[in-house]
Design an enzyme around this catalytic site. Structure first.
Site, short mmCIF file in Angstrom:
data_model
loop_
_atom_site.label_atom_id
_atom_site.label_comp_id
_atom_site.label_asym_id
_atom_site.label_seq_id
_atom_site.Cartn_x
_atom_site.Cartn_y
_atom_site.Cartn_z
N GLU A 76 -5.21 1.84 2.12
CA GLU A 76 -5.02 0.60 3.10
C GLU A 76 -5.33 1.00 4.28
O GLU A 76 -6.11 0.17 5.15
CB GLU A 76 -3.84 0.01 2.98
CG GLU A 76 -3.88 -1.50 3.61
CD GLU A 76 -3.27 -1.35 5.12
OE1 GLU A 76 -3.45 -2.36 5.76
OE2 GLU A 76 -2.88 -0.35 5.59
N GLU A 77 -4.73 2.17 4.97
CA GLU A 77 -4.92 2.51 6.37
C GLU A 77 -6.10 2.64 6.89
O GLU A 77 -6.37 2.99 7.83
CB GLU A 77 -3.86 3.64 6.93
CG GLU A 77 -2.58 3.24 6.63
CD GLU A 77 -1.54 2.15 7.40
OE1 GLU A 77 -2.59 1.46 8.39
OE2 GLU A 77 -0.53 1.63 7.49
N HIS A 104 3.61 2.72 12.22
CA HIS A 104 2.68 3.73 12.91
C HIS A 104 3.27 4.64 13.99
O HIS A 104 2.69 5.51 14.54
CB HIS A 104 1.45 3.21 13.29
CG HIS A 104 0.55 2.55 12.36
ND1 HIS A 104 -0.77 2.15 12.39
CD2 HIS A 104 1.12 2.04 11.18
CE1 HIS A 104 -1.04 1.37 11.35
NE2 HIS A 104 -0.01 1.31 10.48
N ASP A 124 -0.08 4.42 0.85
CA ASP A 124 -0.27 5.18 1.84
C ASP A 124 0.14 4.86 3.44
O ASP A 124 0.85 4.10 3.58
CB ASP A 124 -1.93 5.49 2.06
CG ASP A 124 -2.44 4.26 2.58
OD1 ASP A 124 -2.27 3.17 2.24
OD2 ASP A 124 -3.48 4.17 3.25
N HIS A 180 0.82 -1.19 0.07
CA HIS A 180 -0.13 0.09 -0.02
C HIS A 180 0.73 1.29 0.08
O HIS A 180 1.79 1.28 0.63
CB HIS A 180 -1.01 -0.01 1.25
CG HIS A 180 -0.34 0.05 2.48
ND1 HIS A 180 0.07 1.18 3.11
CD2 HIS A 180 -0.15 -1.02 3.52
CE1 HIS A 180 0.51 0.66 4.51
NE2 HIS A 180 0.28 -0.67 4.51
N ASP A 189 6.46 0.71 7.22
CA ASP A 189 4.96 0.16 6.77
C ASP A 189 4.30 0.90 5.61
O ASP A 189 3.80 1.95 5.93
CB ASP A 189 4.07 0.27 8.04
CG ASP A 189 2.46 -0.18 7.78
OD1 ASP A 189 2.33 -0.59 6.81
OD2 ASP A 189 1.67 0.11 8.55
ZN LIG Z 1 0.76 -1.61 6.22
#
Ligand SMILES: [Zn+2]
Length: 386
Positions: free
Chosen positions: A137-138, A359, A75, A73, A105
């Site tokens: 995705e997030e 994150h 984003d 992903h 990520d």
């Molecule tokens: Zn991810």
């Protein structure tokens, strides 16, 4: 030979694109498309309805189905209110760690696969390799939900998917799904002394919750005997209940937020059908006998399919061969893998970096992890050229 330097150069470019889910990802996809075009890949962009986001699919090798898809992903999560030591959107190296939003990520994996495309382009690939990069995705796997049917309809539908979420390069062959719902109950306000004249939204919300709790108990008895999840069954959680003001007024409004984490799609269907028929056949008629305008409205906040561990999983077997790993795991976090599995692809999650860093402020991926990923992808090229 694709080296770490090429990869971290690409990573620096990707990190410099602040692709927070609320913003456009088109600039980053443009950079990726340029790099893929430069090595002769066929590239397609699929825009969302608003036109500010897109999914990208790039392909090298023969134009036919049965290839392998490297997926990630584009984003990232926001950086607001996080104590970063340096600019989150400028890649910084220190002590073998590469810091920046999205490094782990999951722009690290994307950078490895883009860097490797140059190498793949020099090989005589017998099966196609696809690069699939999604948006949003997030915030509920929106991009992958749009991309899955597109992939299924393409003439070169891939057979295998490797989703490079940060697993410290461990092989993940399963995770539960995550489905979230918001249910609004509209009754009729009234005086507490005249219960027959009102429709008590809080009471109906309570009956709805009670039914969900009964279903939750039933789900425990439905756990597949071979389930390796912890706990092994589909779970249900009531996350929020609001409604009412004071003791002597019948509340006309209530809301319930709840989630379930299915271990298999059958359970999701089972719970949804059961709660829906209870709503339509029991609760609503009872509410509307008193007040025809009463209602119960369900909003789907998100339904992310789980990745069901399968006895036969060609993607898992291939990645195990490429990494030499001798075991696989399940994880508790969700990914886009289940959406690709639902259209018949075999899917596995394996990528550089640790979910521990995802994150967080000062998110990083280590050079060692990127090297391990590059080694896997290099072996994949050899395998596809055989
Ligand atoms: Zn991810």
């Amino acid at each position: 030979m694709t080296d770490l330097k090429t990869t971290t150069d690409v990573l620096a470019e990707l990190v410099a694109c602040p692709t927070v889910s609320s913003d456009s990802n088109l600039h980053m996809l443009g950079l990726i498309a340029n790099r893929l075009h430069a090595v002769g890949a066929r590239v397609e962009l699929y825009h969302d309805a608003g036109g500010t986001k897109a999914n990208l699919v790039g392909t090298l090798g023969p134009d036919r189905p049965g290839g392998i898809m490297l997926s990630g992903h584009s984003d990232v999560v926001p950086v607001e209110d996080q104590p970063w030591s340096s600019d989150p959107f400028t890649l910084r190296e220190e002590g073998g760690r590469f810091y920046g939003r999205g490094t782990c990520d999951m722009k690290g994996f994307i950078a490895c696969s883009i860097a490797m495309a140059e190498h793949y382009a020099t090989l005589d690939l017998k099966r196609p390799v696809h690069f699939a990069f999604t948006h949003d995705e997030e915030i509920g796997c929106l991009g992958a939900q749009a991309l899955a049917p597109i992939l299924a309809a393409r003439s070169d539908t891939p057979a295998l998917a490797v989703i490079g979420e940060p697993t410290s390069m461990r092989i993940i062959e399963g995770h539960k799904g995550c489905c979230e719902y918001q249910v609004t109950f509209t009754g009729r306000e009234g005086h507490g002394s005249e219960p027959d004249k009102g429709v008590n939204a809080v009471e109906f919300a309570t009956r709805y919750i009670t039914r969900l709790l009964d279903l939750r108990a039933e789900l425990q008895t439905r756990a597949p005997a071979t389930s390796r999840f912890d706990p092994p069954w589909t779970t249900v959680n009531i996350g929020r209940l609001t409604g009412g003001h004071v003791p002597n007024v019948i509340p006309g409004h209530a809301e319930v937020d709840w989630e379930m984490r299915p271990v298999r799609d059958e359970d999701r269907v089972f719970v949804k059908e059961a709660i829906e028929s209870y709503t339509q056949d029991v609760l609503l008629p009872a509410m509307r006998r008193v007040w025809p305008a009463a209602g119960i409205e369900t909003t789907v906040l998100g339904e992310v399919a789980g990745l069901e561990p399968m006895e036969e999983n060609a993607a898992r077997d291939l990645v195990a061969e490429l990494t030499g790993a001798n075991g696989t795991d399940l994880v508790s976090f969700g990914t886009e893998a289940g959406l690709f599995q639902q259209i018949g692809m075999s899917a596995v999650v394996c990528g550089p970096g640790s979910i521990e860093q995802a994150h967080k402020p000062d998110e990083y991926v280590t050079g060692d992890q990127l090297e391990m990923c590059l080694a896997m992808l290099r072996r994949l090229g050899t395998r596809l050229a055989r």
